[in-house]
Design a protein around this motif. Structure first.
Motif, short mmCIF file in Angstrom:
data_model
loop_
_atom_site.label_atom_id
_atom_site.label_comp_id
_atom_site.label_asym_id
_atom_site.label_seq_id
_atom_site.Cartn_x
_atom_site.Cartn_y
_atom_site.Cartn_z
N ILE B 139 0.84 -1.20 0.00
CA ILE B 139 0.00 0.00 0.00
C ILE B 139 0.87 1.25 0.00
CG2 ILE B 139 -1.73 1.28 1.31
CD1 ILE B 139 -2.83 -1.38 2.27
N SER B 140 1.96 1.23 0.79
CA SER B 140 2.84 2.40 0.82
C SER B 140 3.48 2.63 -0.54
CB SER B 140 3.94 2.22 1.86
OG SER B 140 3.39 1.93 3.11
N LEU B 141 3.85 1.53 -1.20
CA LEU B 141 4.48 1.64 -2.51
C LEU B 141 3.54 2.30 -3.51
CD1 LEU B 141 7.05 0.62 -4.07
CD2 LEU B 141 5.62 -1.24 -4.88
N VAL B 142 2.25 2.00 -3.39
CA VAL B 142 1.28 2.60 -4.31
C VAL B 142 1.01 4.06 -3.94
CG1 VAL B 142 -1.12 2.51 -5.04
CG2 VAL B 142 0.19 0.42 -4.88
N LEU B 143 1.01 4.37 -2.63
CA LEU B 143 0.60 5.71 -2.19
C LEU B 143 1.66 6.79 -2.41
CD1 LEU B 143 -1.35 5.19 1.15
CD2 LEU B 143 -2.23 5.75 -1.10
N TRP B 144 2.96 6.43 -2.33
CA TRP B 144 3.98 7.49 -2.31
C TRP B 144 4.00 8.28 -3.60
CZ3 TRP B 144 8.31 8.31 -5.38
CH2 TRP B 144 8.65 7.28 -6.24
N PRO B 189 -1.88 21.23 0.56
CA PRO B 189 -2.15 20.10 -0.35
C PRO B 189 -1.71 18.77 0.24
CG PRO B 189 -0.55 21.63 -1.32
CD PRO B 189 -1.10 22.29 -0.12
N LEU B 190 -0.63 18.78 1.05
CA LEU B 190 -0.17 17.52 1.62
C LEU B 190 -1.16 16.95 2.61
CD1 LEU B 190 3.65 17.83 2.25
CD2 LEU B 190 2.43 16.33 0.70
N LEU B 191 -1.75 17.84 3.43
CA LEU B 191 -2.74 17.36 4.40
C LEU B 191 -3.93 16.74 3.68
CD1 LEU B 191 -2.69 20.03 7.22
CD2 LEU B 191 -1.91 17.67 7.27
N SER B 192 -4.34 17.42 2.61
CA SER B 192 -5.45 16.91 1.82
C SER B 192 -5.10 15.54 1.24
CB SER B 192 -5.74 17.91 0.71
OG SER B 192 -6.83 17.53 -0.03
N LEU B 193 -3.89 15.44 0.70
CA LEU B 193 -3.43 14.17 0.14
C LEU B 193 -3.36 13.09 1.20
CD1 LEU B 193 -0.43 14.50 -2.32
CD2 LEU B 193 -2.68 13.56 -2.70
N ALA B 194 -2.89 13.47 2.39
CA ALA B 194 -2.75 12.48 3.46
C ALA B 194 -4.10 11.90 3.83
CB ALA B 194 -2.10 13.13 4.68
N ALA B 195 -5.14 12.76 3.87
CA ALA B 195 -6.47 12.26 4.21
C ALA B 195 -6.96 11.31 3.11
CB ALA B 195 -7.43 13.42 4.38
N PHE B 196 -6.76 11.70 1.84
CA PHE B 196 -7.17 10.82 0.76
C PHE B 196 -6.37 9.51 0.80
CE2 PHE B 196 -9.06 14.48 -1.51
CZ PHE B 196 -10.29 13.90 -1.73
N LEU B 257 -12.62 15.57 5.68
CA LEU B 257 -11.44 16.23 6.22
C LEU B 257 -10.52 16.73 5.10
CD1 LEU B 257 -9.95 16.84 8.88
CD2 LEU B 257 -8.74 14.71 8.59
N ALA B 258 -10.45 15.94 4.03
CA ALA B 258 -9.56 16.31 2.93
C ALA B 258 -10.04 17.55 2.21
CB ALA B 258 -9.44 15.14 1.95
N GLY B 259 -11.35 17.82 2.26
CA GLY B 259 -11.87 18.97 1.55
C GLY B 259 -11.88 18.72 0.06
N LYS B 260 -11.62 19.75 -0.71
CA LYS B 260 -11.67 19.63 -2.16
C LYS B 260 -10.50 18.81 -2.68
CE LYS B 260 -13.81 23.04 -5.04
NZ LYS B 260 -15.00 22.32 -5.06
#
Lengths: 312, 262
Positions: B139-144, B189-196, B257-260
């Motif tokens: 999963i980490s490999l796909v997410l980074w 944008p990173l926080l948004s990405l982290a939530a997604f 939480l991620a918003g837009k």
């Protein structure tokens, strides 16, 4: 144009190589001796003995160094020789082709339904922006988007197959079986894309060139068909490319849920059985479908947008 | 700098805090064994002793839901931390230094994007069935990839911007430039990405469990619980509803939480 093809061709080659390499590694990692396993696949687990295993080892040259076997493995891939399934003993290629037809049918039906939902809903919401329909579509999309596609499938199954008994639960035996999985997949796709349609159509309607078209005397419908459609279609197409990955993942889950005899179900089943040639074949074909669909999106963008063509 | 949350994001955060609170409190106060069977007491309806009822083996649903939520939340947290640090580090280096490393990484990235994420995770699951570390790695490999893309694009723009150029010419070091210019630009944008990303990790874990190639029973895992309880739908719909509702709330909370979408 050529550049598009080359880029996707490179990706297709990578899909084959990476999946093939993983498949090779998987084959080595399975517990037990490989020659013994292949012999057991050929003669059945009751008949197999050490002599048979040695004969297979000598015949296939399994005692040679790993790098030679690896090269041969890749070479077999080039010739589309995917080996035999460890479970059924049949050639993987034939099974894959059989599964592929079902997957393409499901994917095609789902995409068609998704377009039939997303485009009218998105356009209507954009024409009446901030109206009640727009808000209702937003809430419904957020609600659908928040559940994984298999929960949508599960709910449809519970309501329409188990409670109302309108459609069969699972399997494949005619068009009635296609309805629920296709709708489940389509709903999860349309949940996001109808908002993209709404935003891109909304942006077009708010733009200066659209206002100018109205000012010079075109009716709203004329202006939208003549100036809005193409401009609005571009972001939607670009988004489609992003959504395809999700669609392929959805296919894996929906097929497993509805026991749909397609590639995704085949892949999950093969992973469960540790049937390595089948894992490899199914994953590779799904990857190639993904690359092919991306190429189709690229080509569509190319056709719709003349601006991208001028710099060649 | 302070992050101000929009109302929608606040609701999302509240949902998540509620779920995490349930998971932690269950662990602290109840400490029931999620695998302990009591066959005589199968499908007990919710009561004072068993607030969420019991499943087909008489296992306490309270303990199982607590364990499953802890597993999902911890795994998603771990995956997001790993993939975010990897993606941010490589993205900053690639966007700042450009050159060979940038080209190599971008090439590798395009290749990774050629395979749908879940198919890649399934392949890794095939490598070592039922192993949590393998799922975490896959999963980490796909997410980074997402972090890398976004961070690299932002870093390119910021490095070329006048304020950052001024800082460089005034002789400030790399670390200062990162803290003062790059980090503030990429935080939102990173926080948004982290939530997604966390939602993606939770979905991937549940999806693998759901197609029976993820973790093995008797692990309490949301997707696995859904398949196990599905055949008993007519006997005990309220038990099946629990994992479904939990996944729904987890993903809804994270998406709010991620918003837009960036």
């Amino acid at each position: 144009m050529i550049h598009l093809f080359l880029k996707r061709l490179g990706q297709a080659a990578f899909v084959c190589w990476s999946v093939g390499t993983l498949g090779f590694a998987l084959m080595r990692l399975l517990p037990g001796d490989m020659a013994f396993r292949i012999a057991a696949g050929r003669y059945g687990y009751d008949q197999v003995n050490l002599a048979a295993a040695e004969a297979v080892r000598a015949e296939l040259g399994l005692d040679r160094p790993a790098w030679r076997l690896y090269l041969e493995w890749l070479f077999d891939l080039l010739r589309l020789d995917l080996g035999d399934s460890l479970v059924s003993g049949l050639p993987v290629l034939g099974e894959i082709l059989h599964l592929l037809g079902h997957t393409l049918l499901l994917a095609g039906a789902a995409m068609l339904i998704a377009i039939l939902i997303a485009v009218p809903v998105g356009l209507f919401a954009a024409f009446r922006a901030e109206g009640w329909f727009d808000r209702a579509a937003l809430v419904a999309s957020a609600f659908l988007r928040a559940q994984p596609v298999f929960v949508i499938g599960l709910l449809l199954l519970l309501i329409f197959a188990l409670e109302l008994r309108l459609f069969p639960v699972a399997g494949f035996d005619g068009a009635r079986y296609l309805v629920l999985p296709a709708i489940a997949l389509a709903l999860s796709m349309a949940a996001v894309s109808n908002r993209v349609v709404r935003h891109s159509a909304g942006a077009v309607i708010a733009s200066a060139f659209f206002a100018f078209a109205r000012v010079k005397g075109l009716s709203f419908a004329q202006a939208f068909v003549r100036h809005g459609l193409r401009n609005g279609a571009l972001p939607v197409l670009a988004f489609l490319g992003i959504q395809l990955a999700g669609a392929i993942e959805g296919i894996v889950m929906i097929e497993s849920l509805f026991s749909w005899p397609g590639l995704g179900h085949g892949l999950a089943h093969a992973v469960f059985n540790r049937d390595v040639p089948m894992i490899q074949g199914a994953a590779m074909t799904l990857g190639l479908i993904f690359v092919g669909l991306n190429l189709a999106v690229d080509l569509a963008c190319h056709l719709v947008d003349p601006r991208g063509r001028s710099d060649e | 700098m302070r992050l101000r949350l929009k109302p929608g994001q606040r609701i999302g955060a509240a949902v998540l805090v509620g779920l995490a609170g349930f998971a932690v409190l269950e662990w602290l106060l109840n400490a029931g064994d999620p695998a302990a069977q009591d066959l005589a007491n199968a499908f007990a309806p919710p009561s004072l002793g068993e607030p969420l009822g019991t499943d087909q083996f008489g296992r306490s649903m309270l303990a199982r839901m607590g364990a499953a939520l802890r597993l999902s939340l911890l795994l998603s947290l771990l995956c997001v931390t790993t993939s975010a640090s990897l993606g941010i580090a490589l993205g900053v280096v690639a966007g700042w230094r450009r050159g060979l490393l940038d080209r190599v990484l971008s090439f590798f990235l395009n290749l990774l994007l050629a395979l749908p994420g879940l198919v890649l995770i399934l392949l890794f699951a095939g490598l070592a069935p039922g192993s949590l570390p393998m799922l975490y790695l896959a999963i980490s490999l796909v997410l980074w990839v997402e972090y890398f893309r976004v961070v690299r694009a932002i870093a390119r723009g910021v490095v070329a911007s006048p304020p950052m150029q001024a800082s460089r010419m005034l002789g400030f070091g790399r670390l200062y430039c990162f803290r003062r210019h790059l980090w503030p630009a990429m935080l939102a944008p990173l926080l948004s990405l982290a939530a997604f990303g966390a939602a993606g990790a939770i979905l991937a874990l549940a999806a693998l469990g759901f197609v029976s190639v993820g973790l093995k029973p008797p692990t309490a895992e949301l997707g696995l619980m859904m398949v196990e309880l599905f055949p008993y739908y007519s006997d005990a719909p309220w038990v099946l509803a629990q994992p479904v509702l939990a996944v729904f709330l987890l993903v809804l909370g994270l998406q709010l939480l991620a918003g837009k979408h960036p």
